[in-house]
Write a protein that holds these residues in place. Structure first.
Motif, PDB file in Angstrom:
ATOM      1  N   GLY A  53     -44.098  16.869 -17.679  1.00  0.00           N
ATOM      2  CA  GLY A  53     -43.901  15.577 -18.338  1.00  0.00           C
ATOM      3  C   GLY A  53     -42.478  15.080 -18.216  1.00  0.00           C
ATOM      4  N   SER A  54     -41.515  15.976 -18.396  1.00  0.00           N
ATOM      5  CA  SER A  54     -40.117  15.548 -18.310  1.00  0.00           C
ATOM      6  C   SER A  54     -39.743  15.162 -16.883  1.00  0.00           C
ATOM      7  CB  SER A  54     -39.172  16.624 -18.846  1.00  0.00           C
ATOM      8  OG  SER A  54     -39.253  17.797 -18.073  1.00  0.00           O
ATOM      9  N   GLU A  55     -40.330  15.819 -15.875  1.00  0.00           N
ATOM     10  CA  GLU A  55     -40.056  15.443 -14.484  1.00  0.00           C
ATOM     11  C   GLU A  55     -40.606  14.051 -14.179  1.00  0.00           C
ATOM     12  OE1 GLU A  55     -39.964  19.830 -12.307  1.00  0.00           O
ATOM     13  OE2 GLU A  55     -41.869  18.765 -12.497  1.00  0.00           O
ATOM     14  N   VAL A  56     -41.767  13.724 -14.729  1.00  0.00           N
ATOM     15  CA  VAL A  56     -42.340  12.386 -14.548  1.00  0.00           C
ATOM     16  C   VAL A  56     -41.452  11.345 -15.222  1.00  0.00           C
ATOM     17  CG1 VAL A  56     -44.297  10.885 -15.112  1.00  0.00           C
ATOM     18  CG2 VAL A  56     -44.709  13.193 -14.243  1.00  0.00           C
ATOM     19  N   ILE A  57     -41.005  11.655 -16.444  1.00  0.00           N
ATOM     20  CA  ILE A  57     -40.147  10.717 -17.173  1.00  0.00           C
ATOM     21  C   ILE A  57     -38.843  10.493 -16.426  1.00  0.00           C
ATOM     22  CG2 ILE A  57     -38.792  10.412 -19.289  1.00  0.00           C
ATOM     23  CD1 ILE A  57     -41.141  11.794 -20.768  1.00  0.00           C
ATOM     24  N   VAL A  58     -38.238  11.564 -15.912  1.00  0.00           N
ATOM     25  CA  VAL A  58     -36.999  11.429 -15.150  1.00  0.00           C
ATOM     26  C   VAL A  58     -37.249  10.604 -13.887  1.00  0.00           C
ATOM     27  CG1 VAL A  58     -35.271  12.693 -13.792  1.00  0.00           C
ATOM     28  CG2 VAL A  58     -35.873  13.486 -16.076  1.00  0.00           C
ATOM     29  N   GLY A  59     -38.379  10.812 -13.231  1.00  0.00           N
ATOM     30  CA  GLY A  59     -38.721  10.026 -12.049  1.00  0.00           C
ATOM     31  C   GLY A  59     -38.880   8.551 -12.369  1.00  0.00           C
ATOM     32  N   VAL A  60     -39.561   8.259 -13.457  1.00  0.00           N
ATOM     33  CA  VAL A  60     -39.749   6.869 -13.873  1.00  0.00           C
ATOM     34  C   VAL A  60     -38.410   6.250 -14.278  1.00  0.00           C
ATOM     35  CG1 VAL A  60     -40.812   5.368 -15.614  1.00  0.00           C
ATOM     36  CG2 VAL A  60     -42.167   7.148 -14.503  1.00  0.00           C
ATOM     37  N   LEU A 126     -29.951   9.605 -20.633  1.00  0.00           N
ATOM     38  CA  LEU A 126     -31.294  10.036 -21.015  1.00  0.00           C
ATOM     39  C   LEU A 126     -31.875  10.990 -19.976  1.00  0.00           C
ATOM     40  CD1 LEU A 126     -33.610   9.871 -23.001  1.00  0.00           C
ATOM     41  CD2 LEU A 126     -34.375   7.780 -21.853  1.00  0.00           C
ATOM     42  N   LYS A 127     -31.661  10.690 -18.696  1.00  0.00           N
ATOM     43  CA  LYS A 127     -32.120  11.592 -17.641  1.00  0.00           C
ATOM     44  C   LYS A 127     -31.422  12.950 -17.760  1.00  0.00           C
ATOM     45  CE  LYS A 127     -31.690   9.622 -13.603  1.00  0.00           C
ATOM     46  NZ  LYS A 127     -31.550   8.690 -12.450  1.00  0.00           N
ATOM     47  N   GLY A 128     -30.143  12.931 -18.106  1.00  0.00           N
ATOM     48  CA  GLY A 128     -29.410  14.183 -18.307  1.00  0.00           C
ATOM     49  C   GLY A 128     -29.992  14.990 -19.457  1.00  0.00           C
ATOM     50  N   PHE A 129     -30.343  14.312 -20.539  1.00  0.00           N
ATOM     51  CA  PHE A 129     -30.926  15.015 -21.673  1.00  0.00           C
ATOM     52  C   PHE A 129     -32.330  15.531 -21.363  1.00  0.00           C
ATOM     53  CE2 PHE A 129     -27.890  12.628 -24.575  1.00  0.00           C
ATOM     54  CZ  PHE A 129     -27.115  13.750 -24.803  1.00  0.00           C
ATOM     55  N   MET A 130     -33.049  14.836 -20.490  1.00  0.00           N
ATOM     56  CA  MET A 130     -34.378  15.309 -20.093  1.00  0.00           C
ATOM     57  C   MET A 130     -34.273  16.573 -19.232  1.00  0.00           C
ATOM     58  SD  MET A 130     -36.456  13.301 -21.604  1.00  0.00           S
ATOM     59  CE  MET A 130     -37.976  13.818 -20.866  1.00  0.00           C
ATOM     60  N   ASP A 131     -33.178  16.709 -18.498  1.00  0.00           N
ATOM     61  CA  ASP A 131     -32.927  17.889 -17.665  1.00  0.00           C
ATOM     62  C   ASP A 131     -31.805  18.732 -18.260  1.00  0.00           C
ATOM     63  OD1 ASP A 131     -34.851  17.509 -15.738  1.00  0.00           O
ATOM     64  OD2 ASP A 131     -33.533  16.392 -14.385  1.00  0.00           O
ATOM     65  N   VAL A 132     -31.783  18.836 -19.572  1.00  0.00           N
ATOM     66  CA  VAL A 132     -30.672  19.485 -20.265  1.00  0.00           C
ATOM     67  C   VAL A 132     -30.470  20.934 -19.808  1.00  0.00           C
ATOM     68  CG1 VAL A 132     -31.900  20.337 -22.312  1.00  0.00           C
ATOM     69  CG2 VAL A 132     -29.535  19.585 -22.518  1.00  0.00           C
ATOM     70  N   GLY A 133     -31.526  21.580 -19.348  1.00  0.00           N
ATOM     71  CA  GLY A 133     -31.405  22.960 -18.887  1.00  0.00           C
ATOM     72  C   GLY A 133     -30.609  23.088 -17.599  1.00  0.00           C
ATOM     73  N   LYS A 134     -30.512  22.021 -16.831  1.00  0.00           N
ATOM     74  CA  LYS A 134     -29.799  22.051 -15.552  1.00  0.00           C
ATOM     75  C   LYS A 134     -28.324  21.689 -15.687  1.00  0.00           C
ATOM     76  CE  LYS A 134     -33.921  20.865 -12.915  1.00  0.00           C
ATOM     77  NZ  LYS A 134     -34.576  19.865 -12.073  1.00  0.00           N
ATOM     78  N   LEU A 135     -27.928  21.183 -16.854  1.00  0.00           N
ATOM     79  CA  LEU A 135     -26.547  20.753 -17.068  1.00  0.00           C
ATOM     80  C   LEU A 135     -25.880  21.646 -18.097  1.00  0.00           C
ATOM     81  CD1 LEU A 135     -27.177  16.902 -17.327  1.00  0.00           C
ATOM     82  CD2 LEU A 135     -26.322  18.146 -15.337  1.00  0.00           C
ATOM     83  N   ASP A 136     -24.590  21.885 -17.895  1.00  0.00           N
ATOM     84  CA  ASP A 136     -23.876  22.655 -18.920  1.00  0.00           C
ATOM     85  C   ASP A 136     -23.308  21.691 -19.972  1.00  0.00           C
ATOM     86  OD1 ASP A 136     -21.441  21.603 -17.959  1.00  0.00           O
ATOM     87  OD2 ASP A 136     -21.080  23.335 -16.677  1.00  0.00           O
ATOM     88  N   ASP A 137     -22.781  22.278 -21.038  1.00  0.00           N
ATOM     89  CA  ASP A 137     -22.285  21.469 -22.153  1.00  0.00           C
ATOM     90  C   ASP A 137     -21.172  20.519 -21.720  1.00  0.00           C
ATOM     91  OD1 ASP A 137     -24.082  22.737 -23.766  1.00  0.00           O
ATOM     92  OD2 ASP A 137     -22.626  24.082 -24.706  1.00  0.00           O
ATOM     93  N   ARG A 138     -20.327  20.972 -20.816  1.00  0.00           N
ATOM     94  CA  ARG A 138     -19.208  20.151 -20.363  1.00  0.00           C
ATOM     95  C   ARG A 138     -19.717  18.901 -19.629  1.00  0.00           C
ATOM     96  NH1 ARG A 138     -13.961  21.807 -16.745  1.00  0.00           N
ATOM     97  NH2 ARG A 138     -13.123  19.701 -16.738  1.00  0.00           N
ATOM     98  N   GLU A 139     -20.716  19.073 -18.753  1.00  0.00           N
ATOM     99  CA  GLU A 139     -21.274  17.925 -18.035  1.00  0.00           C
ATOM    100  C   GLU A 139     -21.906  16.934 -19.007  1.00  0.00           C
ATOM    101  OE1 GLU A 139     -22.686  19.469 -13.692  1.00  0.00           O
ATOM    102  OE2 GLU A 139     -23.646  20.426 -15.426  1.00  0.00           O
TER     103      GLU A 139
END
Length: 171
Positions: A53-60, A126-139
């Motif tokens: 679901g989050s991948e679809v949302i990020v794509g949209v 919002l896209k960053g928050f949807m992929d929060v696992g791929k980003l560190d806190d600093r990013e």
């Protein structure tokens, strides 16, 4: 001397046409974005049944992001050309002519530009928050900081513009 001054002023006035290739370049940039949109839409559709679901949302959101940028380019191209190069007189009676064409001044253009930048930044955040696992806190902190900077800058510019116009009618 007056003839020199007149010739120089005509040269200055004619120099506005140097902007025409810039607007043509922005049209080419829209073509690049259209290809990017098509590629993103194809990827989204081809992975529709396997994506989370989050991948679809990020794509949209990516598609919305591209659409906002293209809309912004249309506003910049039309209003910039009409404000700085030449009026599009032949199109005044065209049934598809946008109502805002010919009515957006330079100040209005800057407000729309800042508003679009804030919206695009918000989508990226919002896209960053949807992929929060791929980003560190600093990013994420940088993304939030940059977005807040855009929001505050937009608000300050809008306030300055309103003060300059004497707090008159909304635009």
């Amino acid at each position: 001397m007056k003839r020199f001054e007149t010739a120089f002023e005509h040269l200055l006035f004619s120099s506005r046409w140097l902007m025409a290739p810039v607007y043509l370049g922005l049209i080419l940039a829209m073509l690049v974005l259209l290809v990017k949109f098509g590629k993103q839409a194809w990827e989204l559709l081809s992975h529709l049944f396997s994506a989370t679901g989050s991948e679809v949302i990020v794509g949209v959101l990516t598609l919305v992001d591209i659409a906002l940028i293209m809309n912004l380019l249309i506003i910049i191209i039309f209003s910039g050309y009409e404000n700085f190069v030449s009026k599009m007189e032949d199109l005044h009676g065209h049934k598809d002519r946008p109502d805002w064409m010919g009515h957006i001044g330079f100040s209005d253009l800057k407000i729309k530009l800042i508003g679009s930048i804030v919206a695009i930044s918000g989508i990226e955040l919002l896209k960053g928050f949807m992929d929060v696992g791929k980003l560190d806190d600093r990013e994420l902190a940088w993304m939030v900081g940059i977005h807040v900077t855009f929001v505050v800058s937009g608000l300050l510019y809008a306030v300055m513009d309103r003060l300059q116009r004497g707090g008159g009618e909304a635009h």
